[in-house]
Scaffold this motif. Structure first.
Motif, PDB file in Angstrom:
ATOM      1  N   LEU A   6       0.801  -1.208   0.000  1.00 55.60           N
ATOM      2  CA  LEU A   6       0.000   0.000   0.000  1.00 55.60           C
ATOM      3  C   LEU A   6       0.847   1.276   0.000  1.00 55.60           C
ATOM      4  CD1 LEU A   6      -2.957  -0.999   2.366  1.00 55.60           C
ATOM      5  CD2 LEU A   6      -2.820  -1.084  -0.126  1.00 55.60           C
ATOM      6  N   GLN A  11       2.182   2.122  -6.199  1.00 54.70           N
ATOM      7  CA  GLN A  11       0.884   2.091  -6.867  1.00 54.70           C
ATOM      8  C   GLN A  11       1.000   2.515  -8.328  1.00 54.70           C
ATOM      9  OE1 GLN A  11      -1.538   0.692  -4.951  1.00 54.70           O
ATOM     10  NE2 GLN A  11       0.219   0.623  -3.551  1.00 54.70           N
ATOM     11  N   CYS A  13      -1.526   3.080 -10.224  1.00 53.00           N
ATOM     12  CA  CYS A  13      -2.528   4.130 -10.414  1.00 53.00           C
ATOM     13  C   CYS A  13      -1.968   5.508 -10.064  1.00 53.00           C
ATOM     14  CB  CYS A  13      -3.801   3.838  -9.630  1.00 53.00           C
ATOM     15  SG  CYS A  13      -3.585   3.776  -7.841  1.00 53.00           S
TER      16      CYS A  13
END
Length: 145
Positions: A6, A11, A13
Protein backbone atom coordinates in the motif's frame (compact mmCIF):
# COMPACT_ATOMS: atom_id res chain seq x y z
CA UNK A 1 10.13 -1.69 -4.63
CA UNK A 2 9.42 -1.76 -0.91
CA UNK A 3 7.47 -4.66 0.58
CA UNK A 4 4.52 -2.46 1.59
CA UNK A 5 1.81 -3.19 -0.99
CA UNK A 6 0.00 0.00 0.00
CA UNK A 7 3.00 2.33 -0.25
CA UNK A 8 2.13 5.22 -2.53
CA UNK A 9 5.25 4.80 -4.66
CA UNK A 10 4.25 1.16 -5.34
CA UNK A 11 0.88 2.09 -6.87
CA UNK A 12 0.58 1.94 -10.67
CA UNK A 13 -2.53 4.13 -10.41
CA UNK A 14 -0.56 6.87 -8.64
CA UNK A 15 2.21 6.90 -11.24
CA UNK A 16 -0.31 6.99 -14.10
CA UNK A 17 -2.35 9.77 -12.48
CA UNK A 18 0.64 12.01 -11.78
CA UNK A 19 2.18 11.35 -15.20
CA UNK A 20 -1.13 12.14 -16.95
CA UNK A 21 -1.60 15.41 -15.03
CA UNK A 22 2.01 16.42 -15.64
CA UNK A 23 1.94 15.74 -19.38
CA UNK A 24 -1.46 17.39 -19.84
CA UNK A 25 -0.07 20.45 -18.05
CA UNK A 26 2.63 20.66 -20.75
CA UNK A 27 -0.10 20.85 -23.40
CA UNK A 28 -2.06 23.66 -21.71
CA UNK A 29 0.10 26.64 -22.82
CA UNK A 30 0.34 25.20 -26.35
CA UNK A 31 -3.41 24.68 -26.66
CA UNK A 32 -4.57 27.97 -25.14
CA UNK A 33 -3.69 30.05 -28.24
CA UNK A 34 -5.82 27.60 -30.26
CA UNK A 35 -8.74 28.06 -27.83
CA UNK A 36 -8.64 24.36 -26.99
CA UNK A 37 -8.60 22.41 -23.76
CA UNK A 38 -6.82 19.06 -23.74
CA UNK A 39 -10.08 17.04 -23.99
CA UNK A 40 -11.20 19.24 -26.91
CA UNK A 41 -7.79 18.67 -28.55
CA UNK A 42 -8.39 14.91 -28.36
CA UNK A 43 -11.77 15.34 -30.06
CA UNK A 44 -10.12 17.40 -32.80
CA UNK A 45 -7.42 14.75 -33.27
CA UNK A 46 -10.12 12.13 -33.81
CA UNK A 47 -11.90 14.37 -36.32
CA UNK A 48 -8.68 15.17 -38.18
CA UNK A 49 -8.25 11.40 -38.61
CA UNK A 50 -11.77 11.00 -40.04
CA UNK A 51 -14.42 13.60 -40.75
CA UNK A 52 -17.39 13.46 -40.39
CA UNK A 53 -17.93 11.11 -37.48
CA UNK A 54 -21.00 10.18 -35.53
CA UNK A 55 -21.12 11.15 -31.88
CA UNK A 56 -21.24 7.44 -31.05
CA UNK A 57 -18.11 6.77 -33.13
CA UNK A 58 -16.28 9.68 -31.48
CA UNK A 59 -17.26 8.40 -28.04
CA UNK A 60 -15.94 4.94 -28.86
CA UNK A 61 -12.69 6.29 -30.34
CA UNK A 62 -12.07 8.55 -27.33
CA UNK A 63 -13.52 6.09 -24.79
CA UNK A 64 -15.86 8.80 -23.49
CA UNK A 65 -19.47 8.57 -22.39
CA UNK A 66 -22.02 10.72 -24.26
CA UNK A 67 -22.57 12.83 -21.12
CA UNK A 68 -18.87 13.76 -21.16
CA UNK A 69 -18.54 14.16 -24.92
CA UNK A 70 -21.62 16.31 -25.50
CA UNK A 71 -20.39 19.40 -23.57
CA UNK A 72 -17.01 19.16 -25.36
CA UNK A 73 -18.75 19.16 -28.72
CA UNK A 74 -20.99 22.08 -27.73
CA UNK A 75 -17.93 24.16 -26.78
CA UNK A 76 -16.12 23.20 -30.00
CA UNK A 77 -19.20 24.17 -31.96
CA UNK A 78 -19.38 27.53 -30.11
CA UNK A 79 -15.71 28.10 -30.99
CA UNK A 80 -16.56 27.47 -34.64
CA UNK A 81 -14.39 24.39 -35.11
CA UNK A 82 -17.16 21.81 -35.60
CA UNK A 83 -20.80 21.52 -36.62
CA UNK A 84 -23.26 18.98 -35.25
CA UNK A 85 -26.20 17.88 -37.34
CA UNK A 86 -28.48 14.90 -37.84
CA UNK A 87 -27.17 12.29 -40.24
CA UNK A 88 -28.87 12.26 -43.62
CA UNK A 89 -28.72 8.45 -43.69
CA UNK A 90 -29.97 7.91 -40.10
CA UNK A 91 -31.93 10.67 -38.37
CA UNK A 92 -31.24 9.08 -34.99
CA UNK A 93 -27.50 9.64 -35.39
CA UNK A 94 -25.82 12.97 -34.72
CA UNK A 95 -22.87 13.70 -37.00
CA UNK A 96 -19.93 15.93 -36.14
CA UNK A 97 -18.17 17.68 -39.02
CA UNK A 98 -15.14 19.95 -39.06
CA UNK A 99 -15.72 23.49 -40.23
CA UNK A 100 -13.22 25.24 -42.49
CA UNK A 101 -11.61 26.83 -39.43
CA UNK A 102 -11.51 23.43 -37.71
CA UNK A 103 -9.70 21.96 -40.72
CA UNK A 104 -7.33 24.93 -40.90
CA UNK A 105 -6.49 24.53 -37.20
CA UNK A 106 -4.74 21.26 -38.00
CA UNK A 107 -1.75 23.14 -39.49
CA UNK A 108 -1.22 24.91 -36.14
CA UNK A 109 -1.80 21.73 -34.16
CA UNK A 110 0.89 19.88 -36.12
CA UNK A 111 3.45 22.02 -34.26
CA UNK A 112 2.36 20.67 -30.88
CA UNK A 113 3.73 17.07 -30.80
CA UNK A 114 7.34 18.11 -31.55
CA UNK A 115 7.14 20.75 -28.83
CA UNK A 116 5.86 18.21 -26.32
CA UNK A 117 8.65 15.79 -27.24
CA UNK A 118 11.20 18.61 -26.79
CA UNK A 119 9.74 19.63 -23.42
CA UNK A 120 9.80 16.04 -22.16
CA UNK A 121 13.42 15.66 -23.23
CA UNK A 122 13.07 11.92 -23.73
CA UNK A 123 14.13 9.97 -26.81
CA UNK A 124 11.26 9.34 -29.22
CA UNK A 125 11.96 5.60 -29.02
CA UNK A 126 11.35 5.72 -25.26
CA UNK A 127 8.08 7.60 -25.77
CA UNK A 128 6.96 5.04 -28.39
CA UNK A 129 7.77 2.23 -25.95
CA UNK A 130 5.83 4.03 -23.21
CA UNK A 131 2.82 4.56 -25.50
CA UNK A 132 2.82 0.85 -26.39
CA UNK A 133 2.96 -0.05 -22.70
CA UNK A 134 0.05 2.28 -21.95
CA UNK A 135 -2.00 0.70 -24.74
CA UNK A 136 -1.30 -2.71 -23.19
CA UNK A 137 -2.45 -1.43 -19.78
CA UNK A 138 -5.63 0.03 -21.30
CA UNK A 139 -6.38 -3.25 -23.08
CA UNK A 140 -5.79 -5.24 -19.90
CA UNK A 141 -7.96 -2.88 -17.83
CA UNK A 142 -10.95 -3.06 -20.17
CA UNK A 143 -10.71 -6.82 -20.74
CA UNK A 144 -13.54 -8.74 -19.05
CA UNK A 145 -12.43 -10.35 -15.81
Amino acid sequence: MSEDLLALENQVCFGLAVAARSVIALYRPLLEPLSLTHPQYLVMLALWERDPRSVRDLGEALQLEPATLSPLLKRLEATGYVERKRSTSDERALEVTLTDSGRALRAEAEKIPPQIVARLGLPVSELVHLREGLHAIIAAAVRPA
